[in-house]
Write a protein that holds these residues in place. Structure first.
Motif, PDB file in Angstrom:
ATOM      1  N   GLY A  12      63.649  61.207   9.599  1.00 19.93           N
ATOM      2  CA  GLY A  12      62.638  61.998   8.917  1.00 19.93           C
ATOM      3  C   GLY A  12      61.868  62.884   9.878  1.00 19.93           C
ATOM      4  O   GLY A  12      61.817  62.619  11.079  1.00 19.93           O
ATOM      5  N   SER A  13      61.285  63.943   9.330  1.00 19.90           N
ATOM      6  CA  SER A  13      60.454  64.831  10.147  1.00 19.90           C
ATOM      7  C   SER A  13      59.018  64.299  10.188  1.00 19.90           C
ATOM      8  O   SER A  13      58.456  63.908   9.163  1.00 19.90           O
ATOM      9  CB  SER A  13      60.458  66.236   9.538  1.00 19.90           C
ATOM     10  OG  SER A  13      59.424  67.010  10.092  1.00 19.90           O
ATOM     11  N   ALA A  19      56.812  61.161  16.329  1.00 19.14           N
ATOM     12  CA  ALA A  19      57.826  60.192  15.893  1.00 19.14           C
ATOM     13  C   ALA A  19      58.973  60.968  15.232  1.00 19.14           C
ATOM     14  O   ALA A  19      59.066  62.194  15.343  1.00 19.14           O
ATOM     15  CB  ALA A  19      57.214  59.189  14.920  1.00 19.14           C
ATOM     16  N   GLY A  20      59.864  60.242  14.558  1.00 18.34           N
ATOM     17  CA  GLY A  20      60.915  60.875  13.761  1.00 18.34           C
ATOM     18  C   GLY A  20      61.807  61.818  14.549  1.00 18.34           C
ATOM     19  O   GLY A  20      62.006  61.679  15.752  1.00 18.34           O
ATOM     20  N   GLN A  45      52.302  64.360   8.247  1.00 18.30           N
ATOM     21  CA  GLN A  45      51.851  63.284   9.125  1.00 18.30           C
ATOM     22  C   GLN A  45      51.152  63.837  10.361  1.00 18.30           C
ATOM     23  O   GLN A  45      51.542  64.877  10.895  1.00 18.30           O
ATOM     24  CB  GLN A  45      53.108  62.482   9.527  1.00 18.30           C
ATOM     25  CG  GLN A  45      52.846  61.213  10.261  1.00 18.30           C
ATOM     26  CD  GLN A  45      54.105  60.331  10.473  1.00 18.30           C
ATOM     27  OE1 GLN A  45      53.992  59.296  11.092  1.00 18.30           O
ATOM     28  NE2 GLN A  45      55.251  60.698   9.964  1.00 18.30           N
ATOM     29  N   LYS A 112      53.005  53.012  11.404  1.00 16.66           N
ATOM     30  CA  LYS A 112      51.961  52.137  11.973  1.00 16.66           C
ATOM     31  C   LYS A 112      50.710  52.097  11.089  1.00 16.66           C
ATOM     32  O   LYS A 112      50.064  51.082  10.994  1.00 16.66           O
ATOM     33  CB  LYS A 112      51.622  52.566  13.409  1.00 16.66           C
ATOM     34  CG  LYS A 112      52.810  52.297  14.335  1.00 16.66           C
ATOM     35  CD  LYS A 112      52.443  51.856  15.720  1.00 16.66           C
ATOM     36  CE  LYS A 112      53.657  51.256  16.439  1.00 16.66           C
ATOM     37  NZ  LYS A 112      54.651  52.248  16.894  1.00 16.66           N
ATOM     38  N   LEU A 117      58.147  53.930   4.662  1.00 12.40           N
ATOM     39  CA  LEU A 117      59.164  54.908   5.050  1.00 12.40           C
ATOM     40  C   LEU A 117      60.559  54.471   4.595  1.00 12.40           C
ATOM     41  O   LEU A 117      61.532  55.213   4.722  1.00 12.40           O
ATOM     42  CB  LEU A 117      59.141  55.116   6.567  1.00 12.40           C
ATOM     43  CG  LEU A 117      57.783  55.568   7.144  1.00 12.40           C
ATOM     44  CD1 LEU A 117      57.863  55.734   8.653  1.00 12.40           C
ATOM     45  CD2 LEU A 117      57.300  56.859   6.493  1.00 12.40           C
ATOM     46  N   HIS A 211      52.213  55.972  18.950  1.00 10.73           N
ATOM     47  CA  HIS A 211      52.908  56.570  17.806  1.00 10.73           C
ATOM     48  C   HIS A 211      54.298  57.041  18.240  1.00 10.73           C
ATOM     49  O   HIS A 211      54.431  57.822  19.176  1.00 10.73           O
ATOM     50  CB  HIS A 211      52.081  57.755  17.289  1.00 10.73           C
ATOM     51  CG  HIS A 211      52.709  58.458  16.140  1.00 10.73           C
ATOM     52  ND1 HIS A 211      52.957  57.842  14.933  1.00 10.73           N
ATOM     53  CD2 HIS A 211      53.161  59.728  16.012  1.00 10.73           C
ATOM     54  CE1 HIS A 211      53.527  58.708  14.113  1.00 10.73           C
ATOM     55  NE2 HIS A 211      53.659  59.855  14.741  1.00 10.73           N
ATOM     56  N   GLY A 212      55.316  56.522  17.579  1.00 17.15           N
ATOM     57  CA  GLY A 212      56.683  56.964  17.874  1.00 17.15           C
ATOM     58  C   GLY A 212      57.384  56.183  18.977  1.00 17.15           C
ATOM     59  O   GLY A 212      58.462  56.589  19.420  1.00 17.15           O
ATOM     60  N   THR A 213      56.828  55.049  19.387  1.00 14.86           N
ATOM     61  CA  THR A 213      57.484  54.287  20.467  1.00 14.86           C
ATOM     62  C   THR A 213      58.886  53.832  20.056  1.00 14.86           C
ATOM     63  O   THR A 213      59.823  53.920  20.850  1.00 14.86           O
ATOM     64  CB  THR A 213      56.673  53.037  20.885  1.00 14.86           C
ATOM     65  OG1 THR A 213      56.296  52.334  19.713  1.00 14.86           O
ATOM     66  CG2 THR A 213      55.460  53.385  21.704  1.00 14.86           C
ATOM     67  N   GLY A 214      59.016  53.345  18.812  1.00 15.03           N
ATOM     68  CA  GLY A 214      60.319  52.836  18.365  1.00 15.03           C
ATOM     69  C   GLY A 214      61.349  53.948  18.270  1.00 15.03           C
ATOM     70  O   GLY A 214      62.515  53.786  18.668  1.00 15.03           O
ATOM     71  N   CYS A 215      60.923  55.109  17.748  1.00 13.76           N
ATOM     72  CA  CYS A 215      61.837  56.261  17.618  1.00 13.76           C
ATOM     73  C   CYS A 215      62.298  56.698  19.002  1.00 13.76           C
ATOM     74  O   CYS A 215      63.497  56.929  19.236  1.00 13.76           O
ATOM     75  CB  CYS A 215      61.131  57.443  16.946  1.00 13.76           C
ATOM     76  SG  CYS A 215      60.411  57.048  15.349  1.00 13.76           S
TER      77      CYS A 215
END
Ligand SMILES: Nc1ncnc2c1ncn2[C@@H]1O[C@H](COP(=O)(O)OP(=O)(O)O)[C@@H](O)[C@H]1O
Ligand SMILES: Cc1ncc(COP(=O)(O)O)c(N)n1
Length: 274
Positions: A12-13, A19-20, A45, A112, A117, A211-215
């Motif tokens: 996703g954007s 992130a994403g 977002q 988060k 999602l 924010h976005g660590t997993g991505c």
């Protein structure tokens, strides 16, 4: 010209860019990999949260993947936010059709700030349709609990969950430790390859900018695989990438800001810390 490595993200954007798709493409670029994308949703977002989620029609997701697959041929690919069972079905169909085997699945479920999602009813499709096609799956602790149906307590719980996820057909399972309470010093990611466990430990960074660590982490694994690294090497590189990205925080936005995608390469090339 030497060979060009290419990676595809199906995700996703994030209009805020942390992130994403945006995190994935920045990470690919920093690791020397040409990035391509198939969008699954547009999210409205920023660092304060998700204000809107607008899924892309499933056939349009499939068409983007097919278009890239027929022409540019990715060396590795990853999935992030997939939103619905219908989108998962289309993604699984295209991955099977092209016979791609360097697939990293980041089973993104909840942002988060709490926004959904992945629809509740799509979790089963993720388990049954996509995980059997994945080389690597990278759940955080709540995602591992949802995918296995078990409550994960302590190191033994993580090992048991990794075994259960491996049994669903994914060759390598990485259970991420970012959400682990009780270890103020370290964040430990556990890799299981079906026979043994390897721990990747990083110093826990005290920061709101996660924010976005997993991505970013799963994109770094994908980039490593695209350049020909083995899975264990790719996870080790991704761990170093996210550690630098968290430590050299940009400090932007009024909420949970993004990580710093420049940090890893800057440290390597000229020793500069931002
Ligand atoms: N505060 C932190 N300090 C160091 N590493 C972290 C921290 N938070 C997350 N990580 C690392 O970032 C990656 C993503 O982890 P996690 O936050 O669990 O995933 P997600 O973003 O999917 O919730 C993992 O490699 C994890 O160890
Ligand atoms: C479009 C999109 N995809 C994924 C995430 C998860 O982000 P995180 O890595 O912080 O869990 C997100 N917030 N937005």
């Amino acid at each position: 010209m030497s060979s060009v490595y290419k990676a595809l993200t199906i995700a996703g954007s994030d209009s805020g860019g942390g992130a994403g798709i945006q995190a994935d493409l920045k990470t690919f670029q920093e690791l020397g990999v040409y990035g391509m994308s198939a969008l699954t949703a547009v999210t409205v977002q920023n660092t304060l949260g998700v204000q809107g989620v607008h899924p892309i029609p499933p056939e349009t997701v499939a068409a983007q993947i097919a278009s890239v697959g027929e022409d540019l041929k990715p060396d590795a690919l990853k999935t992030g936010m997939l939103f619905s069972a219908e989108i998962i079905e289309q993604v699984a169909g295209q991955v099977s059709r092209f016979g791609w085997n360097k697939l990293v699945v980041d089973p993104v479920m909840i942002a988060k700030g709490g926004a959904e999602l992945l629809l509740e009813e799509a979790v089963q499709a993720l388990r049954s349709r996509l995980l059997p096609l994945a080389l690597v799956v990278t759940p955080n602790l709540p995602e591992a609990e949802r995918l296995t149906g078990m409550t994960i307590a302590g190191a033994e719980g993580k090992r048991e969950a990794a075994k259960r996820l491996h049994a669903l057909g994914t060759a390598y399972v990485v259970i991420k430790g970012g959400h682990e309470e009780g270890d103020p010093e370290r964040s430990v990611d556990l890799l299981y390859d079906g026979s043994g466990f390897t721990e990747f430990a990083g110093t826990r960074v005290s920061t709101p900018h996660t924010h976005g660590t997993g991505c970013t982490f799963s994109a770094a694994i994908t980039a490593g695989l695209a350049t020909g690294l083995e899975v264990t090497e790719a996870v080790g590189q991704a761990r170093a990438f996210i550690q630098a990205a968290l430590e050299d925080s940009l400090g932007i936005g009024n909420g949970h800001g993004p990580t710093n995608h420049w940090a890893y390469r800057r440290r390597q090339t000229d020793g500069v810390e931002l």
